[in-house]
Design a protein around this motif. Structure first.
Motif, mmCIF file in Angstrom:
data_model
loop_
_atom_site.group_PDB
_atom_site.id
_atom_site.type_symbol
_atom_site.label_atom_id
_atom_site.label_comp_id
_atom_site.label_asym_id
_atom_site.label_seq_id
_atom_site.Cartn_x
_atom_site.Cartn_y
_atom_site.Cartn_z
ATOM 1 N N LEU A 76 0.818 -1.218 0.000
ATOM 2 C CA LEU A 76 0.000 0.000 0.000
ATOM 3 C C LEU A 76 0.846 1.258 0.000
ATOM 4 O O LEU A 76 0.396 2.323 -0.389
ATOM 5 N N TRP A 77 2.100 1.127 0.430
ATOM 6 C CA TRP A 77 2.941 2.303 0.656
ATOM 7 C C TRP A 77 3.576 2.860 -0.614
ATOM 8 O O TRP A 77 4.184 3.929 -0.595
ATOM 9 N N VAL A 78 3.458 2.144 -1.760
ATOM 10 C CA VAL A 78 4.196 2.568 -2.955
ATOM 11 C C VAL A 78 3.677 3.925 -3.442
ATOM 12 O O VAL A 78 2.489 4.249 -3.270
ATOM 13 N N PRO A 79 4.522 4.717 -4.110
ATOM 14 C CA PRO A 79 4.062 5.999 -4.665
ATOM 15 C C PRO A 79 3.026 5.775 -5.755
ATOM 16 O O PRO A 79 3.041 4.747 -6.444
ATOM 17 N N VAL A 80 2.132 6.767 -5.899
ATOM 18 C CA VAL A 80 1.023 6.681 -6.859
ATOM 19 C C VAL A 80 1.073 7.862 -7.820
ATOM 20 O O VAL A 80 1.301 9.001 -7.396
ATOM 21 N N ARG A 81 0.883 7.589 -9.085
ATOM 22 C CA ARG A 81 0.728 8.652 -10.066
ATOM 23 C C ARG A 81 -0.608 8.406 -10.775
ATOM 24 O O ARG A 81 -0.949 7.263 -11.098
ATOM 25 N N ARG A 82 -1.392 9.460 -10.958
ATOM 26 C CA ARG A 82 -2.707 9.298 -11.567
ATOM 27 C C ARG A 82 -2.792 10.193 -12.799
ATOM 28 O O ARG A 82 -2.260 11.285 -12.840
ATOM 29 N N SER A 83 -3.536 9.710 -13.823
ATOM 30 C CA SER A 83 -3.725 10.533 -15.021
ATOM 31 C C SER A 83 -5.013 10.171 -15.733
ATOM 32 O O SER A 83 -5.366 8.994 -15.839
ATOM 33 N N TRP A 84 -5.638 11.220 -16.289
ATOM 34 C CA TRP A 84 -6.843 11.005 -17.116
ATOM 35 C C TRP A 84 -6.468 10.205 -18.349
ATOM 36 O O TRP A 84 -7.302 9.569 -18.967
ATOM 37 N N ARG A 85 -5.179 10.239 -18.715
ATOM 38 C CA ARG A 85 -4.727 9.560 -19.936
ATOM 39 C C ARG A 85 -4.820 8.033 -19.814
ATOM 40 O O ARG A 85 -4.663 7.334 -20.814
ATOM 41 N N LEU A 86 -5.035 7.543 -18.582
ATOM 42 C CA LEU A 86 -5.279 6.107 -18.386
ATOM 43 C C LEU A 86 -6.770 5.791 -18.237
ATOM 44 O O LEU A 86 -7.141 4.624 -18.043
ATOM 45 N N ASN A 87 -7.608 6.829 -18.292
ATOM 46 C CA ASN A 87 -9.057 6.613 -18.170
ATOM 47 C C ASN A 87 -9.580 5.637 -19.230
ATOM 48 O O ASN A 87 -8.989 5.479 -20.298
ATOM 49 N N GLU A 88 -10.717 5.020 -18.922
ATOM 50 C CA GLU A 88 -11.442 4.235 -19.933
ATOM 51 C C GLU A 88 -11.706 5.123 -21.156
ATOM 52 O O GLU A 88 -11.717 6.371 -21.039
ATOM 53 N N ARG A 89 -11.901 4.528 -22.342
ATOM 54 C CA ARG A 89 -12.308 5.352 -23.492
ATOM 55 C C ARG A 89 -13.600 6.072 -23.136
ATOM 56 O O ARG A 89 -14.449 5.537 -22.410
ATOM 57 N N HIS A 90 -13.789 7.273 -23.619
ATOM 58 C CA HIS A 90 -15.057 7.981 -23.412
ATOM 59 C C HIS A 90 -16.062 7.385 -24.390
ATOM 60 O O HIS A 90 -15.838 7.386 -25.598
ATOM 61 N N TYR A 91 -17.175 6.878 -23.878
ATOM 62 C CA TYR A 91 -18.139 6.198 -24.746
ATOM 63 C C TYR A 91 -19.187 7.133 -25.341
ATOM 64 O O TYR A 91 -20.193 6.689 -25.891
ATOM 65 N N GLY A 92 -18.990 8.448 -25.190
ATOM 66 C CA GLY A 92 -19.878 9.400 -25.858
ATOM 67 C C GLY A 92 -21.325 9.218 -25.453
ATOM 68 O O GLY A 92 -21.642 8.957 -24.278
ATOM 69 N N ALA A 93 -22.216 9.333 -26.419
ATOM 70 C CA ALA A 93 -23.650 9.304 -26.131
ATOM 71 C C ALA A 93 -24.124 7.908 -25.711
ATOM 72 O O ALA A 93 -25.274 7.748 -25.301
ATOM 73 N N LEU A 94 -23.238 6.902 -25.794
ATOM 74 C CA LEU A 94 -23.598 5.545 -25.342
ATOM 75 C C LEU A 94 -23.487 5.414 -23.828
ATOM 76 O O LEU A 94 -24.053 4.487 -23.237
ATOM 77 N N GLN A 95 -22.764 6.353 -23.172
ATOM 78 C CA GLN A 95 -22.626 6.255 -21.717
ATOM 79 C C GLN A 95 -23.987 6.203 -21.065
ATOM 80 O O GLN A 95 -24.858 7.040 -21.334
ATOM 81 N N GLY A 96 -24.187 5.179 -20.201
ATOM 82 C CA GLY A 96 -25.449 5.026 -19.482
ATOM 83 C C GLY A 96 -26.448 4.136 -20.177
ATOM 84 O O GLY A 96 -27.460 3.729 -19.581
ATOM 85 N N LEU A 97 -26.176 3.768 -21.449
ATOM 86 C CA LEU A 97 -27.118 2.925 -22.196
ATOM 87 C C LEU A 97 -26.845 1.451 -21.932
ATOM 88 O O LEU A 97 -25.703 1.041 -21.755
ATOM 89 N N ASP A 98 -27.900 0.641 -21.979
ATOM 90 C CA ASP A 98 -27.783 -0.809 -21.819
ATOM 91 C C ASP A 98 -27.190 -1.406 -23.106
ATOM 92 O O ASP A 98 -27.646 -1.089 -24.217
ATOM 93 N N LYS A 99 -26.195 -2.270 -22.958
ATOM 94 C CA LYS A 99 -25.496 -2.810 -24.139
ATOM 95 C C LYS A 99 -26.423 -3.700 -24.961
ATOM 96 O O LYS A 99 -26.424 -3.646 -26.191
ATOM 97 N N ALA A 100 -27.222 -4.535 -24.277
ATOM 98 C CA ALA A 100 -28.128 -5.432 -25.017
ATOM 99 C C ALA A 100 -29.204 -4.637 -25.747
ATOM 100 O O ALA A 100 -29.534 -4.918 -26.908
ATOM 101 N N GLU A 101 -29.736 -3.604 -25.083
ATOM 102 C CA GLU A 101 -30.758 -2.772 -25.736
ATOM 103 C C GLU A 101 -30.164 -2.006 -26.920
ATOM 104 O O GLU A 101 -30.800 -1.848 -27.966
ATOM 105 N N THR A 102 -28.922 -1.573 -26.780
ATOM 106 C CA THR A 102 -28.248 -0.845 -27.864
ATOM 107 C C THR A 102 -28.035 -1.769 -29.060
ATOM 108 O O THR A 102 -28.262 -1.387 -30.217
#
Ligand SMILES: O=C(O)[C@H](O)COP(=O)(O)O
Length: 248
Positions: A76-102
């Protein structure tokens, strides 16, 4: 001389469980996801792969996963670096939609083009949407333009500078590096490391909570293929990801 890179997709999230397109929506892990993250850390400890530094995205599911995995490995003690560049792909207007329904609404071809094509993004997400990150303070000062949708090519473009300028220097300092991120930001890095074609990458899926280990040369190329610490579980997990949306 090589150095050890460990890639770890977050454990199952609340929206993975509900089969919703997630992208930059900041959901948490499920009980199963927390258990996967803990097991991932146990696998690292059993293999003697003890991280010296952690890189995560800005999303809670990756941060939670890192914390649980590092706790299991007593790191737990190791140093941490965070970046938006590691974020999941932005799914645009699909965010929040059900995959099966889509899939049902738009058909297999359009569903797969949006989900797994290399260079076709979904429609952009309106800043007024409840699933937009327009007002999210964690992106107030990001070094780049906040995306409203992304394809995998876009993810590679914004992730590679972080790989080259932040992760690779840690590796070349002799550190064992843990990267906890997401299905598509890790698909982007795996595509780069393994030289996978724009076509073949559509068939690559990353399982949740399973460490994927590379030996990395000083120039950033892998010395051999990446290896999952539990290959059978990894194959089953990747198949489950591929089946999402098909009523699975
Ligand atoms: O953002 C999401 O919906 C998932 O984490 C990844 O989804 P995908 O495997 O459908 O790209």
């Amino acid at each position: 001389m090589t150095n050890t890179l460990i890639l770890l997709r977050h454990g199952q999230s609340e929206w993975n469980q509900k089969n919703l397109f997630t992208g930059w929506v900041d959901v948490r892990l499920t009980d199963q996801g927390r258990a996967e993250a803990k097991r991932g850390g146990e696998l690292l400890a059993e293999a003697g792969l003890l991280p010296d530094v952690l890189h995560t995205s800005l999303l809670s599911r990756a941060i939670q996963t890192a914390h649980l995995a590092l706790d299991s490995a007593d790191r737990l003690w190791v140093p941490v670096r965070r970046s938006w560049r590691l974020n999941e792909r932005h799914y645009g207007a699909l965010q929040g939609l059900d995959k099966a329904e889509t899939l049902e609404k738009y058909g297999e071809e359009q569903f797969m083009e949006w989900r797994r094509s290399f260079d076709t993004p979904p429609p952009a997400l309106d800043d007024a949407s409840e699933w937009s990150q327009a007002d999210d303070p964690r992106y107030a000062d990001i070094d780049g333009e906040r995306p409203r949708t992304e394809c995998l090519a876009d993810v590679i473009d914004r992730m590679l500078p972080y790989w080259e300028q932040s992760i690779l220097p840690d590796l070349n300092a002799g550190k064992t590096v843990l990267v906890t991120a997401h299905g598509n930001s890790l698909r982007a890095l795996v595509k780069h490391l393994d030289g996978i074609s724009d076509t073949d990458i559509a068939g690559v899926n990353i399982p949740t909570g399973m460490p994927l280990v590379y030996d990395i040369n000083a120039d950033g190329t892998p010395n051999g293929a990446g290896r999952y610490l539990d290959p059978e579980a990894a194959a089953a997990g990747a198949a489950a990801v591929a089946a999402q949306g098909k009523g699975a």
